[in-house]
Design an enzyme around this catalytic site. Structure first.
Site, PDB file in Angstrom:
ATOM      1  N   ASN A   1      -0.323  11.652   0.075  1.00 13.22           N
ATOM      2  CA  ASN A   1       0.403  10.404  -0.208  1.00 13.22           C
ATOM      3  C   ASN A   1       0.995  10.452  -1.605  1.00 13.22           C
ATOM      4  O   ASN A   1       0.493  11.197  -2.446  1.00 13.22           O
ATOM      5  CB  ASN A   1      -0.576   9.219  -0.137  1.00 13.22           C
ATOM      6  CG  ASN A   1      -1.129   9.037   1.250  1.00 13.22           C
ATOM      7  OD1 ASN A   1      -0.414   9.095   2.234  1.00 13.22           O
ATOM      8  ND2 ASN A   1      -2.437   8.830   1.331  1.00 13.22           N
TER       9      ASN A   1
ATOM     10  N   ASN B   1      -4.648   7.577   7.755  1.00  8.79           N
ATOM     11  CA  ASN B   1      -4.907   7.030   6.421  1.00  8.79           C
ATOM     12  C   ASN B   1      -6.244   6.307   6.447  1.00  8.79           C
ATOM     13  O   ASN B   1      -6.546   5.588   7.409  1.00  8.79           O
ATOM     14  CB  ASN B   1      -3.787   6.063   6.012  1.00  8.79           C
ATOM     15  CG  ASN B   1      -3.907   5.672   4.556  1.00  8.79           C
ATOM     16  OD1 ASN B   1      -4.854   5.009   4.151  1.00  8.79           O
ATOM     17  ND2 ASN B   1      -2.960   6.111   3.757  1.00  8.79           N
TER      18      ASN B   1
ATOM     19  N   TYR C   1       0.886  -1.176   0.000  1.00  4.63           N
ATOM     20  CA  TYR C   1       0.000   0.000   0.000  1.00  4.63           C
ATOM     21  C   TYR C   1       0.918   1.219   0.000  1.00  4.63           C
ATOM     22  O   TYR C   1       2.071   1.116  -0.438  1.00  4.63           O
ATOM     23  CB  TYR C   1      -0.896  -0.137   1.247  1.00  4.63           C
ATOM     24  CG  TYR C   1      -1.991   0.872   1.389  1.00  4.63           C
ATOM     25  CD1 TYR C   1      -2.934   1.065   0.382  1.00  4.63           C
ATOM     26  CD2 TYR C   1      -2.109   1.638   2.551  1.00  4.63           C
ATOM     27  CE1 TYR C   1      -3.948   1.998   0.532  1.00  4.63           C
ATOM     28  CE2 TYR C   1      -3.125   2.562   2.709  1.00  4.63           C
ATOM     29  CZ  TYR C   1      -4.040   2.746   1.692  1.00  4.63           C
ATOM     30  OH  TYR C   1      -5.045   3.667   1.832  1.00  4.63           O
TER      31      TYR C   1
ATOM     32  N   ASP D   1     -14.151   6.704  -1.164  1.00  4.28           N
ATOM     33  CA  ASP D   1     -13.186   6.579  -0.071  1.00  4.28           C
ATOM     34  C   ASP D   1     -12.411   7.874   0.150  1.00  4.28           C
ATOM     35  O   ASP D   1     -12.083   8.223   1.286  1.00  4.28           O
ATOM     36  CB  ASP D   1     -12.227   5.439  -0.425  1.00  4.28           C
ATOM     37  CG  ASP D   1     -11.294   5.097   0.714  1.00  4.28           C
ATOM     38  OD1 ASP D   1     -11.732   5.179   1.877  1.00  4.28           O
ATOM     39  OD2 ASP D   1     -10.141   4.739   0.448  1.00  4.28           O
ATOM     40  N   ASP D   2     -12.099   8.597  -0.919  1.00  3.37           N
ATOM     41  CA  ASP D   2     -11.265   9.788  -0.770  1.00  3.37           C
ATOM     42  C   ASP D   2     -12.020  10.938  -0.115  1.00  3.37           C
ATOM     43  O   ASP D   2     -11.439  11.708   0.646  1.00  3.37           O
ATOM     44  CB  ASP D   2     -10.704  10.206  -2.140  1.00  3.37           C
ATOM     45  CG  ASP D   2      -9.809   9.108  -2.687  1.00  3.37           C
ATOM     46  OD1 ASP D   2      -8.800   8.806  -2.045  1.00  3.37           O
ATOM     47  OD2 ASP D   2     -10.157   8.510  -3.720  1.00  3.37           O
TER      48      ASP D   2
ATOM     49  N   LYS E   1      -5.972  -1.667  -2.146  1.00  2.00           N
ATOM     50  CA  LYS E   1      -7.078  -1.407  -1.206  1.00  2.00           C
ATOM     51  C   LYS E   1      -7.781  -2.714  -0.857  1.00  2.00           C
ATOM     52  O   LYS E   1      -8.147  -2.956   0.291  1.00  2.00           O
ATOM     53  CB  LYS E   1      -8.086  -0.435  -1.832  1.00  2.00           C
ATOM     54  CG  LYS E   1      -7.551   0.967  -2.046  1.00  2.00           C
ATOM     55  CD  LYS E   1      -7.791   1.848  -0.838  1.00  2.00           C
ATOM     56  CE  LYS E   1      -7.144   3.221  -1.022  1.00  2.00           C
ATOM     57  NZ  LYS E   1      -7.222   4.074   0.157  1.00  2.00           N
TER      58      LYS E   1
ATOM     59  N   GLU F   1     -12.458   5.216  -5.947  1.00  2.00           N
ATOM     60  CA  GLU F   1     -11.127   5.529  -5.412  1.00  2.00           C
ATOM     61  C   GLU F   1     -10.316   6.315  -6.432  1.00  2.00           C
ATOM     62  O   GLU F   1     -10.241   5.946  -7.605  1.00  2.00           O
ATOM     63  CB  GLU F   1     -10.411   4.194  -5.100  1.00  2.00           C
ATOM     64  CG  GLU F   1      -9.182   4.326  -4.269  1.00  2.00           C
ATOM     65  CD  GLU F   1      -9.448   4.727  -2.821  1.00  2.00           C
ATOM     66  OE1 GLU F   1     -10.320   4.117  -2.171  1.00  2.00           O
ATOM     67  OE2 GLU F   1      -8.784   5.662  -2.343  1.00  2.00           O
ATOM     68  N   ASP F   2      -9.698   7.369  -5.960  1.00  2.50           N
ATOM     69  CA  ASP F   2      -8.697   8.125  -6.722  1.00  2.50           C
ATOM     70  C   ASP F   2      -9.189   8.611  -8.080  1.00  2.50           C
ATOM     71  O   ASP F   2      -8.512   8.458  -9.111  1.00  2.50           O
ATOM     72  CB  ASP F   2      -7.401   7.305  -6.834  1.00  2.50           C
ATOM     73  CG  ASP F   2      -6.671   7.244  -5.483  1.00  2.50           C
ATOM     74  OD1 ASP F   2      -7.267   7.664  -4.478  1.00  2.50           O
ATOM     75  OD2 ASP F   2      -5.523   6.786  -5.445  1.00  2.50           O
TER      76      ASP F   2
ATOM     77  N   ARG G   1      -6.307  10.362 -10.584  1.00  8.62           N
ATOM     78  CA  ARG G   1      -5.565  11.039  -9.494  1.00  8.62           C
ATOM     79  C   ARG G   1      -5.094   9.942  -8.550  1.00  8.62           C
ATOM     80  O   ARG G   1      -5.721   9.669  -7.544  1.00  8.62           O
ATOM     81  CB  ARG G   1      -6.479  12.054  -8.786  1.00  8.62           C
ATOM     82  CG  ARG G   1      -5.791  13.007  -7.869  1.00  8.62           C
ATOM     83  CD  ARG G   1      -5.401  12.401  -6.522  1.00  8.62           C
ATOM     84  NE  ARG G   1      -6.505  12.228  -5.596  1.00  8.62           N
ATOM     85  CZ  ARG G   1      -6.556  11.235  -4.683  1.00  8.62           C
ATOM     86  NH1 ARG G   1      -5.599  10.318  -4.593  1.00  8.62           N
ATOM     87  NH2 ARG G   1      -7.584  11.149  -3.871  1.00  8.62           N
TER      88      ARG G   1
END
Ligand SMILES: NC(=O)C1=CN([C@@H]2O[C@H](COP(=O)(O)OP(=O)(O)OC[C@H]3O[C@@H](n4cnc5c(N)ncnc54)[C@H](OP(=O)(O)O)[C@@H]3O)[C@@H](O)[C@H]2O)C=CC1
Ligand SMILES: CC(=O)C(=O)O
Ligand SMILES: [Mg+2]
Length: 592
Positions: free
Chosen positions: A425, A469, A118, A281-282, A189, A260-261, A171
């Protein structure tokens, strides 16, 4: 995660894959028997009986090994690899060839192995993904296949999927648009979903949608594994996601989808949150994890909520998600909303976010935009820190080193115990390091970072940094949602996960001033988070599994533990009966 056809012992269905199974198993091992073997059959811990049943006698080296021996070999091999990416690749291969051993190793060495699968190492793996690629680890959904996504899902042969993590690669951590190279994120994840919360490995599905990339290096790279095209428009992407959500829910009704992202994650969250079981999640997971740590940090400062002033460096999806969750804490404590939102100052690439700045603000920035700056505009973070004199400084900017010595020293001059959370991160993007924050505040800082930093020693004392996190909450949010079969993931469920996390500290951890529990306890933390999420879902009547309503908290915790995957024994909280099956029957597990 290996495609399910590579994980036969876990599969409840005997359905062969349309294309992959024979090819995959023969690639792993020539078909010397009529029964084709799964890589998972080749475990040196299998006792003589199991080797006979599986028809792998002679195919395995003779010595039946204890798990401790297997672990010693794995740790030795990891230690021998001289760079993080080689360690990452070794662990990926282990997960794909011996899933039980991989997860035992992860669970027994959370602190050491999590950074390798991770953040931070997954960041480097994503950057290099097309170059280090050896095998598929998830589902790639291409824009070229629009209109046909439901059929493509049939190539993933798992009968059940509980959780899918989906990225568009736009991203990836703070590393920008990596296109399909972002696949490392859903894979990583979901490995944590299994390791931290005991989701069954064969019920997880990493997905990367390939809707193009704006990464010039990828577009030029002959080895780049995605389509060499620019990103489709926002509207075209949403249409594609619509098709994907319908297809996923048709194939695996009610599965949980974690976004995610995404560079712009707001449209999909708004579009699907009240229709499907999903969360971002973000925005939401990060909001919850930072809220959990902030609840403990604010207690440690001793300053009343009403006097807190928070500056956010970065005003993107994560920053706004975090600010909203903390704002809700203030509102729930009795501060009127109109005052609570004024306790936040956001800073983006153009400076302090204010109504009179002269640009058109993106929708998500408006709630916290200042209207009380009397025409003053501040371009740099330091100017904003001078102006606000904040009690807390949060970094979600993707700008490594942005919390300069001067800024951090100012925080220490304004506060007895400054709260400084560089949350970007991977580590290279962290706004400052733990060591810097300690040195520049004379060890007074209350600290949490997105990626892990080592302990810091000063005056004969060891200080441990917090890791803010979302890995502390998303596994439990997912586990709770899946077990109570919640139809949606609501704000109340997310908020409850944060409170559950904050309350999970032991007395000893509190005495040490820690903000987050020891990572080695993550499985029991996930039980608490899952229980909190289930209770919140029950209050809103969103749980389809009503039987859990009859359980008191202790019974519910036991139920949650009993449902958690546990790789063949070991002294892990939440131990459940092993899931290994042979020819559809529970296998006699070797005594490890
Ligand atoms: N710790 C954790 O659990 C998590 C950490 N993160 C991390 O947070 C970071 C941000 O993620 P996310 O919010 O989704 O990303 P976004 O791209 O949505 O947001 C980035 C924000 O930083 C701002 N920014 C960029 N450059 C500068 C600069 N030079 N000066 C000031 N502000 C700047 C952007 O400004 P503008 O709006 O003007 O473009 C934007 O507001 C990432 O590094 C990610 O890894 C994310 C989720 C979880
Ligand atoms: C941790 C995480 O989700 C991120 O950095 O995007
Ligand atoms: Mg993320």
């Amino acid at each position: 995660m290996a495609p399910p056809s590579m994980m036969t012992p876990f599969l409840r269905s005997g359905t062969p894959s349309q294309s992959g199974e024979h090819q995959v198993s023969s690639a792993v091992h020539s078909a010397v028997h009529s029964r084709s073997h799964s890589p998972t059959d080749f475990d040196t811990s299998y006792n003589e009986d199991l080797r006979s049943q599986l028809k792998v006698r002679g195919l395995l080296p003779p010595h039946v090994e204890s798990y401790e021996l297997q672990k010693a070999r794995c740790l030795e091999q990891i230690a021998q690899k001289s760079n993080p990416i080689d360690k990452y690749m070794y662990l990926s291969n282990l997960r794909n060839t011996n899933v039980n051993l991989f997860y035992r190793l992860l669970m027994d060495n959370m602190k050491e192995i999590t950074p390798l699968v991770y953040t931070p190492v997954v960041g480097e793996a994503c950057v290099k993904w097309s170059h280090i690629y050896t095998q598929p680890e998830g589902l790639y959904l291409s824009y070229a296949d629009r209109g046909n996504l439901r059929a493509i899902l049939d190539n993933w042969t798992a009968e059940h999927v509980d959780i899918a993590v989906v990225t568009d690669g736009s991203r990836i951590l703070g590393l920008g648009d990596l296109g399909v190279n972002g696949m490392g994120i859903p894979v990583g994840k979901l490995a944590l979903y299994v390791g931290c919360a005991g989701i069954q490995p064969d019920r997880t599905l990493p997905i990367t949608i390939d809707v193009g990339t704006e990464n010039a290096a990828n577009l030029k790279d002959p080895l780049y594994l995605g389509a060499k095209m620019h990103r489709v428009s926002e509207a075209e992407q949403l249409e594609f996601l619509d098709e994907m959500m319908i297809a996923l829910n048709d194939k695996w009704p009610g599965l949980l989808v974690q976004f995610e992202d995404f560079k712009n994650p707001f449209p999909s969250l708004e579009r699907y949150r009240n229709t499907y079981t999903c969360f971002n999640d973000d925005i939401q997971g990060t909001g919850a994890v930072v809220l959990g740590g902030t609840i403990n940090a604010l207690k440690n400062t001793g300053i009343p909520f009403k006097d807190q002033k928070l500056v956010f460096f970065g005003a993107g999806s994560a920053a706004v998600g975090v600010a909203k969750q903390i704002c809700e804490l203030f509102i729930k404590s009795g501060i009127p909303e109109s005052d609570a939102r004024k306790m936040f100052w956001l800073v983006d690439s153009k400076g302090m976010v204010a109504n009179d700045r002269g640009d058109t603000l993106q929708e998500h920035k408006i709630y916290f935009s200042r209207d009380d700056n009397n025409g003053q505009q501040f371009k740099s973070l330091e100017e904003v820190v001078d102006y606000v004199k904040p009690t807390a400084l949060m970094g979600l900017s993707t700008i490594g080193g942005a919390f300069t010595e001067s800024v951090v020293r100012k925080m220490a001059s304004y506060n007895e115990k400054p709260i400084i959370f560089p949350l970007s991160n991977p580590s290279s993007k962290s706004e400052c390091t733990f060591e810097q924050a300690m040195q520049w505040t004379n060890n007074k800082v209350i600290f949490a970072s997105g990626s892990p930093f080592p302990d810091f020693e000063a005056d004969g004392k060891v200080y441990t940094p917090g890791q803010g996190n979302n890995m502390y909450v998303f596994p439990g949010i997912g586990l709770g949602t899946v077990l109570c079969e919640a139809v949606h993931v609501t704000q109340e469920m997310i908020y409850a996960s944060a409170v559950g996390l904050a309350e999970s500290l032991t007395d000893e951890e509190r005495e040490k001033g820690l903000l987050y529990p020891n990572l080695d306890r993550i499985r029991s933390i996930s039980v608490i988070v899952a229980r909190s999420v289930i209770r919140a879902a029950q209050k809103e009547n969103l749980d389809k599994n009503k039987t859990l309503q009859w359980l008191n908290d202790m019974e519910l915790d036991n139920y949650i533990r009993s449902k958690m995957y546990n790789p063949a024994g070991g002294d892990h909280s939440g131990a459940s009966s092993p899931t290994l099956e042979v020819n559809g029957q529970p296998a006699q597990l070797p005594n490890l």
